[in-house]
Design an enzyme around this catalytic site. Structure first.
Site, short mmCIF file in Angstrom:
data_model
loop_
_atom_site.label_atom_id
_atom_site.label_comp_id
_atom_site.label_asym_id
_atom_site.label_seq_id
_atom_site.Cartn_x
_atom_site.Cartn_y
_atom_site.Cartn_z
N LYS A 225 199.17 21.46 -18.77
CA LYS A 225 200.12 20.65 -17.81
C LYS A 225 201.49 20.73 -18.16
CE LYS A 225 196.82 17.33 -16.22
NZ LYS A 225 195.85 16.30 -16.76
N ARG A 265 189.38 18.15 -21.60
CA ARG A 265 189.11 18.70 -20.47
C ARG A 265 189.97 19.94 -20.47
NH1 ARG A 265 191.46 19.03 -15.63
NH2 ARG A 265 190.09 18.80 -13.74
N1 PMM Z 1 193.79 15.95 -14.54
C1 PMM Z 1 193.39 17.03 -13.34
C2 PMM Z 1 192.41 16.71 -12.73
N2 PMM Z 1 191.29 16.11 -13.15
N3 PMM Z 1 190.47 14.33 -14.52
C3 PMM Z 1 190.82 13.54 -15.84
N4 PMM Z 1 189.85 12.88 -16.08
N5 PMM Z 1 191.83 13.70 -16.40
C4 PMM Z 1 192.69 14.46 -16.14
O1 PMM Z 1 193.99 14.27 -16.71
C5 PMM Z 1 192.77 15.29 -14.90
C6 PMM Z 1 191.52 15.26 -14.26
C7 PMM Z 1 194.62 17.79 -12.94
O2 PMM Z 1 194.66 18.98 -13.59
P1 PMM Z 1 193.99 20.26 -12.93
O3 PMM Z 1 194.18 20.29 -11.24
O4 PMM Z 1 194.90 21.51 -13.64
O5 PMM Z 1 192.76 20.69 -13.31
#
Ligand code: PMM
Length: 286
Positions: A225, A265
């Site tokens: 991020k 994650r």
């Molecule tokens: N961030 C993204 C997508 N899904 N889900 C949860 N639970 N928490 C998060 O912080 C989160 C998420 C965005 O990240 P990406 O698009 O780079 O995967």
């Protein structure tokens, strides 16, 4: 199974004796850090299996980019992206979660084998989400969220980010439980990068044990991020691109595991799988 840190557990999810590793499969052309790479069912399923081989305990499948400024994907298109990948991975015995803000996508993904619904809006984006999760009787990730991607930068205003995120998450927890979701099935997430600037994200990572006072397991998603780009920026230079933030991500994984997170994650699993194991070994030696 012995744990030295109580990470909590959610009803309906497997238990691990350490912080779990959730690998990310974004079936999108435009996700923040890996958009376009797994935008085909076969490639996406293979990528999910590779993540498991590298140490992911579960795989989070999403079909909508939530990067700041992103516009929303059409529901039919989201279904088309997500459902076959969930089905393919579940058929291979993978523990699958679905990353969606839409009740219909969540329900169809659960039918296809997903065992966890991960909604970055915590049920706010779709009024049908909470009833759908309650009816499906699956675990539910409730993330701190203040608005859709187009608006989230303007919503990153806090006097006391930790206190406000805690309070807003508590309000959401109450609403989700009032909507019929079993409180024992809820996982909470501070939503790093969502309506937050780098200092907000860092403060939340510094105060993860306070978020555990919500009494629910904690998911932490720092992977690649912006705040990590900010931390890694050398004077006079641009931030390193998202794919050069994996070592920094693994550092947060170790910190989060040590602070009692239930899961992290991440896009790149290998380093984080090591990080959570090191954290576990250190706990065991304490
Ligand atoms: N961030 C993204 C997508 N899904 N889900 C949860 N639970 N928490 C998060 O912080 C989160 C998420 C965005 O990240 P990406 O698009 O780079 O995967």
């Amino acid at each position: 199974m012995s744990t030295t840190i109580d990470r909590g557990t959610a009803r309906g999810l497997p238990e691990w004796d350490r912080c779990a590793v959730m690998g990310v499969v974004n079936v999108t052309p435009d996700s923040f850090s890996d958009g376009g790479r797994w935008f085909d069912t076969t490639a996406a399923v293979k990528h999910g299996l590779d993540l498991v081989a590298e140490g992911a305990d579960l795989v989070d499948v999403g079909g909508e980019s939530t990067r700041p400024g992103a516009t929303r994907v059409d529901e039919e298109e989201e279904l088309r992206r997500v459902v076959p990948v969930v089905r393919g991975l579940a058929a291979e015995g993978v523990t699958v979660s679905v990353d969606t803000m839409r009740a219909r996508v969540a329900a169809r993904a659960v039918e296809a084998g997903a065992i966890l619904v991960n909604d970055v809006s915590g049920g706010l984006a779709d009024p049908h989400m909470v009833p759908a999760v309650a009816a499906a009787e699956v675990p539910f990730v409730v993330m701190h969220w203040r608005g859709f991607s187009q608006d989230m930068n303007s919503l990153a205003v806090y006097d006391d980010v930790v206190g406000e995120v805690l309070g807003e998450l508590r309000t959401r927890l109450d609403a989700v439980v009032a909507g019929g979701v079993d409180p024992e099935r809820i996982v909470v997430d501070p939503g790093l990068g969502f309506a937050k600037l780098a200092p907000h994200d860092l403060a939340l990572v510094a105060h993860l044990p306070e978020l555990r006072t919500l009494g629910r397991p904690l998911l932490v998603a720092a992977s690649r991020k912006r705040f990590l780009g900010h931390v890694l920026t050398r004077e006079g230079a641009a931030p390193p691109p998202a794919r050069e933030r994996d070592a920094a991500t693994a550092a947060v994984s170790a910190l989060a595991a040590h602070a009692g997170a239930w899961a992290v994650r991440v896009h790149e699993v290998r380093a984080t799988a090591d990080a959570v194991r090191v954290a576990r070994a250190v706990e065991g030696a304490a």
